[in-house]
Structures are given as structure tokens and as C-alpha cells.
Write an enzyme that holds these catalytic residues in place. Structure first.
Site, PDB file in Angstrom:
ATOM      1  N   SER A 153       0.431  -0.974  -0.292  1.00 57.52           N
ATOM      2  CA  SER A 153       0.125  -0.352   0.027  1.00 57.52           C
ATOM      3  C   SER A 153       0.936   1.307  -0.096  1.00 57.52           C
ATOM      4  O   SER A 153       2.065   1.334   0.555  1.00 57.52           O
ATOM      5  CB  SER A 153      -1.366  -0.165   1.006  1.00 57.52           C
ATOM      6  N   TYR A 166      -2.274   0.106  10.169  1.00 51.25           N
ATOM      7  CA  TYR A 166      -2.367  -0.371   9.074  1.00 51.25           C
ATOM      8  C   TYR A 166      -0.225   0.385   8.525  1.00 51.25           C
ATOM      9  O   TYR A 166      -0.021  -1.342   7.569  1.00 51.25           O
ATOM     10  CB  TYR A 166      -2.631  -0.108   8.446  1.00 51.25           C
TER      11      TYR A 166
END
Length: 262
Positions: A153, A166
Site C-alpha cells: 500500500s 496498518y
């Protein structure tokens, strides 16, 4: 000979886009996912081969966070097809609650890291060993005998202080890519990282209004959301074997969002 791909989380969102593309390219695909077997979806996918022809799909219900499920997943693919050519570590989760760094709970950290980082780390280990065991006399000097692609990501480098776990997990995936790239290069296995930006999926559905405004205000040079098919295209290119002298590379799929601008 049909090539075999393993895709974690290949039943929804970005993972489903990757599954569809690989089936259309002629792969047999094994999916690992936590939800019960989606019969209607699998029936559809089995007609999604090249030119709309038949395709081979295997579904294993399990979690990438559970090492025991790794064994079932890999063994099922080997039993069905006798080989593994490609692993796509796609499955991932966001924190259940977006909490400020000063308020985040250890339980959330452990959950996110277990699924997003620990899981793919040890699944890669298992699949790499299976690839090595099954390569025969092939050296992999001129063409890889196996490919591993980690879907990370933009959060591997872009800070979000309300979902730190995250960001940490995706930064870890990036380092894991480099670690396995170096270790597996002599074995004829290449490893890549595909790094999406803001992609339309169930994970981002709850923040659509926020990102619509950010795109309108210039979040990325390409002023639109990314699509699962955009990520799938990058996976297909890297899995094609046409970059045999590259490994450990990061392929950005973010509309140019990662480019520093003044």
C-alpha cells in the site's frame, strides 16, 4: 502447461480483480479466503478463462493469519495441479477502529500485523520451499522458476496517524519483499511489491466522500480512484516472466500519488 497461481483474499476487492485477470491469462488459480465458499462466484470464475472459455479455480476457506491454513492451501494446490508458479500475497485488513496513535489498542495492532505481515511472511516461506522442491533441474538463470508478488500500500511510506498499525504492517511487507528477493534470487524465484494507492474496494467504501474531495483537490496527478483491474494489470505484467533480471522492485499503482511535488 497451465501455470498455477495462489491468491490470498482472491474472492473480493483487489484480490478478485487479480483472480479474474490471471484466469483470463490462462492461469489455474487457488484462492485462500476466510468467507464460506462463494458458489455463484466460483461458477462465474470457472467460465472466465482465455476468450471466455473454461478456467480452473480452487477455493480454500482459511485465514492467512493461521500457519496451519497455509499448509492446507499449498497442499490443496499441489494436489490439484502438482506445481506452483505464482504467489500473490494480497489479503489484508484495516484496523476495525481508526484510533489515534496515542489511543490505539494492542489487540488491534496484533490483529492487523498478524494478517497483513506475519501471515504473508510465513506463507511466502512455505510457497518458496514448494517452488524450490518442484523446480527440477531448471536453474532459473534466464527465466524465473517462480514469482512472488506482495500487494502492499502507499501506506508503506505515507503516514496516517489514525491507523498506525496498518502503516507499520505495509512497511513491513515492503522490507519482507526485499528480504525474500535477496534470499530467493539464487533459487530462481523473483519477488516484487505492487504498491497501490487509493483503490475502489469494500475497504475504502466508508471513506469515499473523503477521497472524492482529496482527488478533486489534487491528491494524485491522475484525478481518479484506482480500480482493482489497475492493480491486476501490474500483477499480470510482473508475473509474465518478461522482467527476469529484476527482483525486489516496487511497482506503484497510485496515479502518480507517490511522486513528490512542490
Amino acid at each position: 502447461m497451465t501455470q498455477v497461481a495462489l491468491v490470498t483474499g482472491g474472492n473480493r476487492g483487489i484480490g478478485l480483480g487479480i483472480t479474474r485477470r490471471l484466469l483470463a491469462d490462462g492461469y489455474a488459480v487457488a484462492i485462500l479466503a476466510t468467507r464460506p465458499e462463494p458458489t455463484e462466484l466460483l461458477d462465474e470464475l470457472r467460465t472466465s478463462g482465455p476468450d471466455g472459455g473454461p478456467a480452473e479455480v480452487l477455493y480454500v476457506q482459511g485465514s492467512v493469519a493461521e500457519v496451519a491454513d497455509h499448509a492446507r492451501f499449498v497442499d490443496a494446490a499441489l494436489e490439484a495441479w502438482g506445481r506452483i508458479d505464482l504467489l500473490v500475497n494480497n489479503a489484508g485488513v484495516a484496523p476495525t477502529v481508526r484510533a489515534d496513535l496515542l489511543e490505539a489498542e494492542p489487540e488491534s495492532f496484533d490483529r492487523v500485523l498478524g494478517i497483513n505481515l506475519r501471515g504473508p511472511y510465513f506463507l511466502t516461506q512455505r510457497v518458496a520451499n514448494a517452488m524450490i522442491a518442484g523446480r527440477g533441474e531448471a536453474s532459473g538463470v534466464d527465466r524465473p522458476v517462480g514469482t512472488i508478488i506482495n500487494v502492499s500500500s502507499i501506506s508503506a511510506t505515507a503516514v496516517s496517524t489514525n491507523r498506525g498499525e496498518y502503516c507499520v504492517s505495509k512497511a513491513g511487507v515492503s522490507m519482507g519483499t526485499q528480504l525474500f528477493a535477496v534470499r530467493l534470487a539464487p533459487e530462481g524465484i523473483v519477488v516484487y511489491e505492487v504498491r497501490p494507492g487509493v483503490i475502489e474496494s469494500d475497504m475504502t467504501a466508508g471513506v469515499q466522500e473523503k477521497y472524492d474531495k482529496l482527488f478533486a483537490d489534487g491528491l494524485a496527478p491522475m484525478p481518479r480512484w484506482g480500480r482493482p483491474s489497475d492493480v491486476a494489470g501490474a500483477v499480470a505484467v510482473l508475473a509474465s516472466g518478461q522482467t527476469p533480471y529484476s527482483t525486489g522492485e516496487v511497482f506503484h499503482v497510485d496515479g502518480g500519488q507517490h511522486i513528490p511535488r512542490l
